[in-house]
Design a protein around this motif. Structure first.
Motif, PDB file in Angstrom:
ATOM      1  N   ARG A  79       0.839  -1.213   0.000  1.00 16.64           N
ATOM      2  CA  ARG A  79       0.000   0.000   0.000  1.00 16.64           C
ATOM      3  C   ARG A  79       0.863   1.248   0.000  1.00 16.64           C
ATOM      4  NH1 ARG A  79      -4.756  -1.925   4.242  1.00 16.64           N
ATOM      5  NH2 ARG A  79      -5.553  -3.558   2.886  1.00 16.64           N
ATOM      6  N   ARG A  80       1.922   1.204   0.782  1.00 23.11           N
ATOM      7  CA  ARG A  80       2.833   2.363   0.808  1.00 23.11           C
ATOM      8  C   ARG A  80       3.464   2.556  -0.569  1.00 23.11           C
ATOM      9  NH1 ARG A  80       8.427   3.113   4.197  1.00 23.11           N
ATOM     10  NH2 ARG A  80       9.089   4.995   3.104  1.00 23.11           N
ATOM     11  N   THR A  81       3.881   1.461  -1.201  1.00 24.97           N
ATOM     12  CA  THR A  81       4.496   1.560  -2.530  1.00 24.97           C
ATOM     13  C   THR A  81       3.532   2.230  -3.505  1.00 24.97           C
ATOM     14  OG1 THR A  81       5.705  -0.462  -2.101  1.00 24.97           O
ATOM     15  CG2 THR A  81       5.540   0.203  -4.407  1.00 24.97           C
TER      16      THR A  81
ATOM     17  N   ALA B  20       3.409  14.799  -7.458  1.00 26.28           N
ATOM     18  CA  ALA B  20       2.962  15.888  -6.577  1.00 26.28           C
ATOM     19  C   ALA B  20       4.055  16.223  -5.559  1.00 26.28           C
ATOM     20  CB  ALA B  20       1.676  15.476  -5.859  1.00 26.28           C
ATOM     21  N   HIS B  21       4.735  15.191  -5.062  1.00 27.45           N
ATOM     22  CA  HIS B  21       5.809  15.435  -4.093  1.00 27.45           C
ATOM     23  C   HIS B  21       6.960  16.192  -4.747  1.00 27.45           C
ATOM     24  CE1 HIS B  21       9.209  14.725  -1.411  1.00 27.45           C
ATOM     25  NE2 HIS B  21       8.334  14.540  -0.446  1.00 27.45           N
ATOM     26  N   ALA B  22       7.323  15.767  -5.954  1.00 28.88           N
ATOM     27  CA  ALA B  22       8.440  16.424  -6.652  1.00 28.88           C
ATOM     28  C   ALA B  22       8.104  17.893  -6.929  1.00 28.88           C
ATOM     29  CB  ALA B  22       8.748  15.685  -7.946  1.00 28.88           C
TER      30      ALA B  22
ATOM     31  N   LEU C  99      -3.442  10.456   5.964  1.00 27.31           N
ATOM     32  CA  LEU C  99      -2.494  10.223   7.061  1.00 27.31           C
ATOM     33  C   LEU C  99      -1.112   9.853   6.526  1.00 27.31           C
ATOM     34  CD1 LEU C  99      -4.883   8.247   9.421  1.00 27.31           C
ATOM     35  CD2 LEU C  99      -3.887  10.502   9.885  1.00 27.31           C
ATOM     36  N   TYR C 100      -1.101   9.116   5.427  1.00 22.95           N
ATOM     37  CA  TYR C 100       0.178   8.758   4.787  1.00 22.95           C
ATOM     38  C   TYR C 100       0.955  10.035   4.452  1.00 22.95           C
ATOM     39  CZ  TYR C 100       3.323   7.732   0.944  1.00 22.95           C
ATOM     40  OH  TYR C 100       4.424   7.683   0.138  1.00 22.95           O
ATOM     41  N   VAL C 101       0.274  11.036   3.905  1.00 22.85           N
ATOM     42  CA  VAL C 101       0.961  12.272   3.519  1.00 22.85           C
ATOM     43  C   VAL C 101       1.459  13.017   4.763  1.00 22.85           C
ATOM     44  CG1 VAL C 101       0.726  14.496   2.338  1.00 22.85           C
ATOM     45  CG2 VAL C 101      -0.348  12.449   1.377  1.00 22.85           C
ATOM     46  N   LEU C 102       0.592  13.111   5.776  1.00 26.37           N
ATOM     47  CA  LEU C 102       0.996  13.852   6.972  1.00 26.37           C
ATOM     48  C   LEU C 102       2.153  13.176   7.699  1.00 26.37           C
ATOM     49  CD1 LEU C 102      -2.247  15.036   8.769  1.00 26.37           C
ATOM     50  CD2 LEU C 102      -0.688  16.339   7.349  1.00 26.37           C
TER      51      LEU C 102
ATOM     52  N   GLY D  21       4.163  10.706   6.498  1.00 26.85           N
ATOM     53  CA  GLY D  21       5.322  10.506   5.619  1.00 26.85           C
ATOM     54  C   GLY D  21       6.185  11.750   5.535  1.00 26.85           C
ATOM     55  N   SER D  22       5.558  12.922   5.700  1.00 26.56           N
ATOM     56  CA  SER D  22       6.349  14.146   5.581  1.00 26.56           C
ATOM     57  C   SER D  22       7.398  14.230   6.694  1.00 26.56           C
ATOM     58  CB  SER D  22       5.454  15.381   5.561  1.00 26.56           C
ATOM     59  OG  SER D  22       4.844  15.572   6.803  1.00 26.56           O
ATOM     60  N   SER D  23       7.250  13.428   7.746  1.00 24.32           N
ATOM     61  CA  SER D  23       8.280  13.446   8.792  1.00 24.32           C
ATOM     62  C   SER D  23       9.592  12.844   8.276  1.00 24.32           C
ATOM     63  CB  SER D  23       7.811  12.705  10.046  1.00 24.32           C
ATOM     64  OG  SER D  23       7.673  11.347   9.768  1.00 24.32           O
ATOM     65  N   LEU D  24       9.524  12.021   7.225  1.00 24.97           N
ATOM     66  CA  LEU D  24      10.767  11.485   6.645  1.00 24.97           C
ATOM     67  C   LEU D  24      11.578  12.619   5.999  1.00 24.97           C
ATOM     68  CD1 LEU D  24       9.384   8.213   4.989  1.00 24.97           C
ATOM     69  CD2 LEU D  24      10.461   8.460   7.215  1.00 24.97           C
ATOM     70  N   GLY D  25      10.868  13.459   5.261  1.00 26.80           N
ATOM     71  CA  GLY D  25      11.540  14.614   4.645  1.00 26.80           C
ATOM     72  C   GLY D  25      11.966  15.653   5.676  1.00 26.80           C
ATOM     73  N   ALA D  26      11.253  15.682   6.813  1.00 29.16           N
ATOM     74  CA  ALA D  26      11.543  16.696   7.837  1.00 29.16           C
ATOM     75  C   ALA D  26      12.966  16.568   8.377  1.00 29.16           C
ATOM     76  CB  ALA D  26      10.538  16.592   8.984  1.00 29.16           C
ATOM     77  N   ARG D  27      13.513  15.352   8.308  1.00 27.17           N
ATOM     78  CA  ARG D  27      14.896  15.195   8.814  1.00 27.17           C
ATOM     79  C   ARG D  27      15.868  16.031   7.986  1.00 27.17           C
ATOM     80  NH1 ARG D  27      13.827   8.813   9.481  1.00 27.17           N
ATOM     81  NH2 ARG D  27      12.037   9.224  10.802  1.00 27.17           N
ATOM     82  N   LEU D  28      15.637  15.998   6.690  1.00 25.74           N
ATOM     83  CA  LEU D  28      16.487  16.791   5.793  1.00 25.74           C
ATOM     84  C   LEU D  28      16.235  18.288   5.992  1.00 25.74           C
ATOM     85  CD1 LEU D  28      18.216  16.374   3.115  1.00 25.74           C
ATOM     86  CD2 LEU D  28      16.066  16.705   1.918  1.00 25.74           C
ATOM     87  N   LEU D  29      14.945  18.631   6.105  1.00 22.35           N
ATOM     88  CA  LEU D  29      14.601  20.051   6.247  1.00 22.35           C
ATOM     89  C   LEU D  29      15.118  20.604   7.584  1.00 22.35           C
ATOM     90  CD1 LEU D  29      10.976  20.141   4.759  1.00 22.35           C
ATOM     91  CD2 LEU D  29      13.155  20.504   3.617  1.00 22.35           C
ATOM     92  N   ALA D  30      15.109  19.790   8.626  1.00 26.16           N
ATOM     93  CA  ALA D  30      15.607  20.248   9.932  1.00 26.16           C
ATOM     94  C   ALA D  30      17.095  20.596   9.826  1.00 26.16           C
ATOM     95  CB  ALA D  30      15.375  19.179  10.998  1.00 26.16           C
ATOM     96  N   LYS D  31      17.839  19.812   9.055  1.00 25.39           N
ATOM     97  CA  LYS D  31      19.273  20.114   8.881  1.00 25.39           C
ATOM     98  C   LYS D  31      19.457  21.450   8.154  1.00 25.39           C
ATOM     99  CE  LYS D  31      21.209  15.487   8.894  1.00 25.39           C
ATOM    100  NZ  LYS D  31      20.538  14.474   8.043  1.00 25.39           N
ATOM    101  N   ARG D  32      18.605  21.662   7.135  1.00 23.82           N
ATOM    102  CA  ARG D  32      18.721  22.938   6.404  1.00 23.82           C
ATOM    103  C   ARG D  32      18.358  24.108   7.315  1.00 23.82           C
ATOM    104  NH1 ARG D  32      15.527  21.395   0.868  1.00 23.82           N
ATOM    105  NH2 ARG D  32      16.959  19.808   0.142  1.00 23.82           N
ATOM    106  N   ALA D  33      17.355  23.904   8.152  1.00 23.97           N
ATOM    107  CA  ALA D  33      16.933  24.977   9.067  1.00 23.97           C
ATOM    108  C   ALA D  33      18.049  25.271  10.073  1.00 23.97           C
ATOM    109  CB  ALA D  33      15.648  24.579   9.781  1.00 23.97           C
TER     110      ALA D  33
ATOM    111  N   ALA E  72      -1.307  25.956  -0.467  1.00 24.97           N
ATOM    112  CA  ALA E  72      -0.826  26.679   0.715  1.00 24.97           C
ATOM    113  C   ALA E  72       0.546  27.309   0.430  1.00 24.97           C
ATOM    114  CB  ALA E  72      -0.719  25.727   1.901  1.00 24.97           C
ATOM    115  N   PHE E  73       1.444  26.547  -0.208  1.00 26.10           N
ATOM    116  CA  PHE E  73       2.772  27.091  -0.505  1.00 26.10           C
ATOM    117  C   PHE E  73       2.685  28.197  -1.560  1.00 26.10           C
ATOM    118  CE2 PHE E  73       4.324  23.200   1.583  1.00 26.10           C
ATOM    119  CZ  PHE E  73       5.263  23.763   2.438  1.00 26.10           C
ATOM    120  N   GLU E  74       1.790  28.020  -2.533  1.00 19.49           N
ATOM    121  CA  GLU E  74       1.631  29.078  -3.542  1.00 19.49           C
ATOM    122  C   GLU E  74       1.193  30.379  -2.878  1.00 19.49           C
ATOM    123  OE1 GLU E  74      -0.982  27.353  -6.442  1.00 19.49           O
ATOM    124  OE2 GLU E  74       0.718  26.538  -7.564  1.00 19.49           O
TER     125      GLU E  74
END
Ligand code: HEM
Length: 193
Positions: free
Chosen positions: A6-8, A17-19, A103-106, A108-120, A176-178
């Motif tokens: 299901r995740r795949t 959409a993510h890209a 819920l998958y989107v909300l 799953g975004s914590s996976l990307g947050a690790r990278l974003l936290a480093k940039r912050a 929202a980002f736009e």
């Protein structure tokens, strides 16, 4: 290692959409870039989290609690004197029973947050100042783990509805980002411009 089915499927169905979102948010190299990102993520997550807190989840997700970052987001906005765009419409889920996709989107975004936290962090922000929501997500492994295991076993799962809900979440994030990228008032309150 292969991801579970299901995740795949959701990952594939939301890859474009993510890209697109990733390209729009960019790599926030300045504090003003970060403030625009923060205004955008707040305009996405605050309404979705409010909606979710009024919603009952499938019984097969029992033992999992969505990881909410509303209070951290509000504190980050206050730290940086940023405001969320006010023109974001209320969150409206699409047809069908697909809350797992949202819920998958909300989560799953914590996976990307690790990278974003480093940039912050490179901009001088931290878990105590300006990037609380990112560090909270990045440090929380248990919600994603609990959710991603359980989502594969939810009975009566409707894969088309889940994909629709996941893509609606990404569309909502994009709008929202736009709004945040187009709004001058996200950088400082109007009386301080
Ligand atoms: C510039 C902004 C973003 C970047 C650079 C980014 C980056 C990433 C990265 C690197 C991953 C994979 C992590 C891993 O597999 O260990 C990921 C996963 C994910 N991100 Fe993002 N992300 C961003 C924004 C977002 C936003 C705003 C959302 C939600 C609206 C989101 C939703 C997801 C989801 C659902 C996954 C999980 C994909 C999977 O099933 O493996 N991302 N992101």
């Amino acid at each position: 290692m292969d991801l579970p089915p299901r995740r795949t499927a959701l990952k594939l169905e939301t890859a474009d959409a993510h890209a697109a979102l990733d390209a729009m948010v960019g790599s926030f190299q300045t504090l003003d870039d970060y403030k625009r990102y923060l205004a955008g993520i707040a305009a996405f997550r605050l309404p979705v989290e409010a909606w979710l807190s009024q919603t009952s989840l499938p019984a097969d997700l029992d033992g999992y609690q969505p990881h909410m970052v509303q209070s951290e987001l509000e504190a980050d906005l206050a730290d940086l004197n940023a405001v969320e765009p006010k023109d974001q419409p209320a969150f409206q889920p699409p047809e069908g029973d697909g809350v797992v996709g949202l819920l998958y989107v909300l989560e799953g975004s914590s996976l990307g947050a690790r990278l974003l936290a480093k940039r912050a962090e490179a901009l001088g922000l931290s878990a105590e100042y300006g990037a609380r929501h990112l560090f909270s997500q990045a440090r929380n492994f248990s919600s994603w783990r609990a959710f991603s295991e359980r989502m594969e076993n939810v009975r009566g799962y409707d894969d088309r509805a889940a994909a629709r809900w996941a893509n609606t979440a990404f569309d909502y994030a994009r709008s929202a980002f736009e709004s945040a990228l187009n709004a001058k008032y996200t950088i400082g309150r109007p009386d301080q411009l």
